[in-house]
Each structure stands twice: as structure tokens, then as C-alpha cells.
Design a protein around this motif. Structure first.
Motif, short mmCIF file in Angstrom:
data_model
loop_
_atom_site.label_atom_id
_atom_site.label_comp_id
_atom_site.label_asym_id
_atom_site.label_seq_id
_atom_site.Cartn_x
_atom_site.Cartn_y
_atom_site.Cartn_z
N SER A 144 -7.74 -13.24 -5.30
CA SER A 144 -7.95 -14.69 -5.23
C SER A 144 -9.41 -15.05 -4.97
N SER A 145 -9.85 -16.04 -5.70
CA SER A 145 -11.19 -16.58 -5.57
C SER A 145 -11.10 -18.09 -5.78
N GLU A 146 -12.20 -18.77 -5.64
CA GLU A 146 -12.18 -20.22 -5.80
C GLU A 146 -11.85 -20.60 -7.23
N THR A 147 -11.17 -21.69 -7.36
CA THR A 147 -10.88 -22.26 -8.67
C THR A 147 -11.37 -23.71 -8.67
N PRO A 148 -11.69 -24.26 -9.83
CA PRO A 148 -12.11 -25.66 -9.85
C PRO A 148 -10.93 -26.57 -9.55
N ASP A 149 -11.22 -27.69 -8.89
CA ASP A 149 -10.16 -28.66 -8.68
C ASP A 149 -10.22 -29.72 -9.79
N VAL A 150 -9.26 -30.61 -9.82
CA VAL A 150 -9.16 -31.61 -10.88
C VAL A 150 -10.41 -32.49 -10.90
N PRO A 201 -10.72 -15.83 -15.03
CA PRO A 201 -10.88 -14.48 -15.56
C PRO A 201 -9.96 -13.43 -14.93
N GLU A 202 -9.45 -13.69 -13.74
CA GLU A 202 -8.59 -12.71 -13.08
C GLU A 202 -7.13 -12.81 -13.49
N THR A 203 -6.78 -13.76 -14.37
CA THR A 203 -5.37 -13.93 -14.74
C THR A 203 -4.98 -13.15 -15.99
N GLN A 204 -5.92 -12.43 -16.58
CA GLN A 204 -5.66 -11.64 -17.78
C GLN A 204 -5.04 -12.50 -18.89
N GLY A 205 -5.47 -13.76 -18.97
CA GLY A 205 -5.02 -14.66 -20.02
C GLY A 205 -3.70 -15.35 -19.74
N ALA A 206 -3.05 -15.03 -18.65
CA ALA A 206 -1.75 -15.64 -18.33
C ALA A 206 -1.97 -17.02 -17.72
N SER A 207 -0.98 -17.87 -17.85
CA SER A 207 -1.03 -19.18 -17.23
C SER A 207 0.26 -19.41 -16.45
N GLY A 208 0.37 -20.55 -15.82
CA GLY A 208 1.57 -20.86 -15.06
C GLY A 208 1.72 -19.94 -13.86
N LEU A 209 2.95 -19.69 -13.47
CA LEU A 209 3.22 -18.87 -12.30
C LEU A 209 2.77 -17.41 -12.50
N GLY A 210 2.89 -16.92 -13.73
CA GLY A 210 2.41 -15.56 -14.02
C GLY A 210 0.91 -15.43 -13.82
N GLY A 211 0.17 -16.45 -14.25
CA GLY A 211 -1.27 -16.47 -14.04
C GLY A 211 -1.61 -16.56 -12.56
N PHE A 212 -0.84 -17.37 -11.84
CA PHE A 212 -1.05 -17.48 -10.40
C PHE A 212 -0.87 -16.13 -9.72
N CYS A 213 0.16 -15.40 -10.10
CA CYS A 213 0.43 -14.10 -9.48
C CYS A 213 -0.68 -13.11 -9.79
N GLN A 214 -1.27 -13.17 -10.99
CA GLN A 214 -2.41 -12.31 -11.32
C GLN A 214 -3.63 -12.72 -10.50
N TRP A 215 -3.89 -14.03 -10.40
CA TRP A 215 -5.03 -14.55 -9.65
C TRP A 215 -4.93 -14.20 -8.17
#
Length: 79
Positions: free
Chosen positions: A34-40, A16-30
Motif C-alpha cells: 500500500s502506498s498513497e493514491t490520488p483522491d477525487v 502500478p501495484e495492482t498489476q492492471g486489476a481494478s475493483g476489489l481485486g485491484g485493491f487486494c493487489q494494492w
């Protein structure tokens, strides 16, 4: 003849903190909040726990350590 039924589902999870972005852009938003994310393993066990079989999956994981991934002068150290 016995029939084999197959249901194909596609799932996407975006932090929810990535504002819909993915990849490196999503990482920079997250990274800003930063909070926990699920692992594989968590994702795969959720699929199998619901009685489904994962046929193929693709994941964008948090990047390895980088000197300045977001262009803000702050290095990222992945421990």
C-alpha cells in the motif's frame, strides 16, 4: 454562425501495484504494498488545471472497513 468545438477525452489511472486489476481485486493487489493514491479532488483539479472541463467521472475508491475483503484473514480498517 459561431462554431462550438468539443473534444472528448477519456482517462484511466491504474495504480502500478495492482498489476492492471481494478475493483476489489485491484485493491487486494494494492494492499500488499500500500502506498498513497490520488483522491477525487486531486483528479478533478488536475483536469480543471489543464484547462478541461470534467463532464462526468466514475471512481473506484478504497473500500470502507471490512472484516476480510481479500479472503486472506486480514481485516481492512479504513480510517
Amino acid at each position: 454562425y459561431a462554431r462550438l468545438w468539443q473534444q472528448s477525452n477519456g482517462y484511466t489511472w491504474v495504480h502500478p501495484e495492482t498489476q492492471g486489476a481494478s475493483g476489489l481485486g485491484g485493491f487486494c493487489q494494492w494492499r500488499k504494498e500500500s502506498s498513497e493514491t490520488p483522491d477525487v479532488d486531486m483528479i478533478e483539479s488536475a483536469v480543471s488545471g489543464s484547462g478541461q472541463t470534467l463532464v462526468s467521472g466514475s471512481y473506484y475508491t478504497i473500500p470502507l472497513s471490512m472484516p476480510n475483503p481479500c479472503g486472506d484473514g486480514i481485516p481492512w480498517v479504513n480510517v
